[in-house]
Design a protein around this motif. Structure first.
Motif: not given
Length: 198
Positions: A102-107
């Motif tokens: 996965n890449n950077s995600g969101y909250e």
């Protein structure tokens, strides 16, 4: 084993004779929780509830729980998984990464702003207000297009004196922007809308 039911921890067993039985370091396998095992061994005999439930990883003794994840409501075209940029915490992702890291995600995903009054026919000019129940900013358009952060930020009520389509959308750092909420306000003196070029 993998299951979504504490009363039946052995719903699906990892096959012992193919590539699903061994995950190499930094490797991945893809499993489909679609209740369609006839499509192949990587299709599980149960599906997951989009409104939220629990996914359970069980040891080969059939009762020792290795890991479990209770997840909340899920959204169309948005994935949920481990975030390597956040100590492998759980995040939401705009671009699913099947078969790779996965890449950077969101909250999370922001909720749509409230717009009052609702759309309809009006006789006299009036004001439209927008409200959000978190600390996000609302951006809006009056041309029918979906808002972006390059559009108008909502600060004060919007005066409506002619036929108008208002779209409002919430934005906040580290969160996926909300879906747009749209209202059409029709002036009783004119029901025509400008044509947009394509």
């Amino acid at each position: 084993f993998i299951s979504d039911d504490f009363a039946d921890l052995t719903k699906w067993v990892f096959p012992s004779h193919d590539s699903l039985s061994l995950i190499l370091p930094y490797g991945y396998i893809t499993l489909w929780a679609d209740s369609e095992p006839f499509q192949g061994e990587n299709h599980l005999p149960f599906s997951l509830n989009k409104d939220g439930e629990t996914l359970i990883l069980v040891a080969n003794d059939g009762f020792t729980i290795i890991d479990q994840k209770v997840f909340s409501e899920q959204y169309a075209d948005i994935s949920y998984g481990r975030d390597p940029s956040s100590n492998n915490g759980w995040s939401y992702f705009i671009n699913p990464s099947i078969g790779r890291q996965n890449n950077s995600g969101y909250e999370g995903l922001l909720s749509m702003p409230f717009i009052t009054p609702e759309g309809g026919v009006f006789l006299e000019p009036f004001n439209v207000s927008m409200l959000q129940n978190d600390e996000s900013n609302i951006f809006y358009t009056v041309n029918g297009y979906e808002p972006s952060i390059n559009d108008i930020i909502y600060i004060n009520p919007i005066n409506i004196s002619e036929t108008t389509i208002i779209n409002g959308r919430s934005f906040k750092d580290s969160y996926i922007p909300s879906y747009s909420r749209s209202h059409l306000y029709l002036s009783d003196s004119s029901y025509s809308l400008d044509r947009k070029s394509t």
